[in-house]
Structures are given as C-alpha cells and as structure tokens.
Design a protein around this motif. Structure first.
Motif, short mmCIF file in Angstrom:
data_model
loop_
_atom_site.label_atom_id
_atom_site.label_comp_id
_atom_site.label_asym_id
_atom_site.label_seq_id
_atom_site.Cartn_x
_atom_site.Cartn_y
_atom_site.Cartn_z
N ARG A 133 0.93 -1.62 -0.27
CA ARG A 133 -0.04 0.22 -0.12
C ARG A 133 0.86 1.12 0.25
NH1 ARG A 133 -5.69 -1.53 0.80
NH2 ARG A 133 -5.96 0.41 -0.17
N GLN A 134 2.64 1.49 -0.74
CA GLN A 134 2.65 2.34 -0.21
C GLN A 134 3.26 2.54 -2.83
OE1 GLN A 134 6.24 1.59 1.66
NE2 GLN A 134 4.93 0.74 3.24
N GLY A 135 1.91 2.13 -2.86
CA GLY A 135 2.79 2.38 -4.53
C GLY A 135 3.52 1.21 -5.42
N ILE A 136 4.07 0.50 -4.43
CA ILE A 136 5.21 -0.16 -5.25
C ILE A 136 4.88 -1.28 -6.10
CG2 ILE A 136 6.74 -1.85 -4.41
CD1 ILE A 136 7.86 -0.58 -2.13
N GLY A 137 3.22 -2.37 -5.77
CA GLY A 137 3.37 -3.29 -7.13
C GLY A 137 2.87 -2.17 -8.27
N LEU A 138 2.30 -1.55 -8.00
CA LEU A 138 1.90 -0.09 -9.19
C LEU A 138 2.81 0.29 -9.66
CD1 LEU A 138 -1.19 2.55 -8.59
CD2 LEU A 138 -0.94 0.48 -10.29
N PHE A 148 -6.45 -4.15 -6.83
CA PHE A 148 -5.23 -3.89 -7.47
C PHE A 148 -5.19 -3.97 -8.87
CE2 PHE A 148 -0.98 -4.80 -8.44
CZ PHE A 148 -0.09 -4.30 -8.21
N TYR A 149 -5.20 -4.98 -10.18
CA TYR A 149 -5.21 -5.73 -11.11
C TYR A 149 -6.61 -4.08 -11.84
CZ TYR A 149 -2.34 -9.28 -10.45
OH TYR A 149 -1.69 -10.41 -9.94
N GLU A 150 -7.28 -4.24 -11.00
CA GLU A 150 -7.96 -3.16 -11.53
C GLU A 150 -8.10 -1.58 -11.40
OE1 GLU A 150 -12.18 -6.01 -11.70
OE2 GLU A 150 -12.22 -4.16 -9.54
N ARG A 151 -7.11 -1.27 -10.80
CA ARG A 151 -6.92 0.02 -10.28
C ARG A 151 -5.99 0.36 -10.85
NH1 ARG A 151 -4.44 3.89 -9.45
NH2 ARG A 151 -3.95 5.72 -7.11
N ALA A 152 -4.95 -0.93 -11.21
CA ALA A 152 -3.53 -0.49 -12.85
C ALA A 152 -4.62 -0.20 -14.05
CB ALA A 152 -3.00 -1.16 -11.70
N GLY A 153 -6.00 -0.62 -13.91
CA GLY A 153 -6.27 -0.60 -15.66
C GLY A 153 -6.09 -1.70 -16.21
#
Ligand SMILES: CC(C)(COP(=O)(O)OP(=O)(O)OC[C@H]1O[C@@H](n2cnc3c(N)ncnc32)[C@H](O)[C@@H]1OP(=O)(O)O)[C@@H](O)C(=O)NCCC(=O)NCCS
Length: 166
Positions: free
Chosen positions: A94-99, A133-138
C-alpha cells in the motif's frame, strides 16, 4: 525512493522465496515454482522466457528488495505477454510499489514490441484485494474459468492493452 533492477542474480533465489512465502498467499509448491523460475533465468538467460524486475529501496547504503515481478512473452503469439508473478513484501504494501512494478513491466513490454498483457489469478475471496489492485492499474477482467484451481476457486484472467492496435 524505489529503483528497478532487471538483471537476475544468484541471491534472487532466496529473495523470491522469502518474499512469496511472506505474503501468506502461496503454498510451498507455489513458492518452489517461483524460485524455479529464477533458477531457469539464471541457467539459460533470455532463452528461459522469464524476465524479472526487482524493486529495491536503499537501507543505509545497501539496496533491499521489497518486491518483484516476473513476466514473459507468450510463445506462439505475435505480441502478447504474461505477468506470471507480482509480489510486494507485506511490510511495504500500500505504498505504490506494486503499481510501480506494473508500470515498469508495461514500459519494458512496450520496448519489446508487446501489445497485450495478461495476468491470471485465483478468484477466491483471499484475492479480492489483488483483483482491486489490477483494476486500479487499468486491467480488465476478460475471462473467468469456474473451479479452475479447485472447487469454488476459479481462474480470472485480466488483460491490458499497452500499445495501440496497428
Ligand atoms: C497485489 C500486490 C502486489 C499489490 O502491491 P502493493 O504495493 O501493495 O500495491 P499498491 O500500493 O501499488 O496499490 C495500488 C492500489 O491497488 C489497490 N490495492 C492494493 N492493495 C489493496 C488491498 N489490500 N485492498 C484494497 N485495495 C488494494 C488500491 O487501489 C491501491 O491504491 P491505494 O493504496 O491508493 O488505495 C500485493 O498486495 C501482494 O504482493 N499481494 C500478495 C500476492 C499477490 O496477490 N500477488 C498477485 C498474484 S500472483
């Protein structure tokens, strides 16, 4: 400040095993598979079909790996790629590392001529945050295979187009 490293090193076997085990999302067998992909990349390089990006953060002067992604071109397709694994250390989530890892992978895949990225994941409730998470990433849900992994645990396939249609 996160930096990305593409080269796979001997020490990544244990890094990948430790990160995947720490999430509590993967069985021992899956952790072994994740480590095995590092072994294959170390043994045969590009021919393995497995590419990696490691997200590193400096702790003092030493880079510390807080997440990684493994991806590759899908054999016998013109320009489709799979993301096989993406994992972030629970202490760094939840710090943006995955994105950041997905953005890095999308950049590398575009450079390699890729147009579509596919990601398979389990449909069971434990993975609901991963789906968000995947949906948030488009990424868009494009398929659902009922009971694929086990009864009541299907496979969801997400997809994102990263280059315009020719
Ligand atoms: C999925 C995973 C890689 C995400 O990594 P991350 O660094 O925590 O993700 P980010 O911080 O970039 O999150 C980006 C957005 O995704 C969504 N998201 C991520 N984790 C979420 C969660 N636990 N619950 C709800 N939404 C979530 C949110 O919209 C988040 O944005 P926000 O924090 O501003 O609300 C990480 O949670 C993980 O390693 N999970 C376990 C392993 C796994 O499921 N891997 C994928 C299958 S191989």
């Amino acid at each position: 400040m996160i930096q990305f490293r593409d080269q796979v090193r001997d020490t990544d076997r244990e890094i990948v095993a430790t990160l995947t085990a720490a999430t509590g999302f993967f069985s021992e067998e899956e952790v072994d598979i994740a480590r095995g992909l590092v072994e294959e990349a170390l043994a045969t390089g590009v021919a393995s079909g497995y590419e990696f990006s490691f997200a590193e953060r400096n702790e003092g002067a030493t880079p510390h790996c807080v997440g990684y992604v493994c991806f590759g071109s899908i054999p016998a397709t013109q320009s489709s790629f799979d993301v096989y694994w993406i994992v972030v250390d629970p202490a760094a989530q939840r710090q943006g590392i995955g994105l950041g890892l997905l953005k890095e992978v999308e950049r590398r895949i575009r450079t390699l001529g890729g147009e579509r990225i596919y990601i398979d994941t389990a449909s069971r409730a434990q993975y609901a945050p991963t789906h968000r998470f995947y949906e948030r990433a488009g990424y868009e849900r494009v398929a659902f295979l009922e009971d694929f992994y086990a009864p009541q645990d299907g496979k969801l396939i997400f997809c994102k187009r990263v280059a315009p249609r020719n």
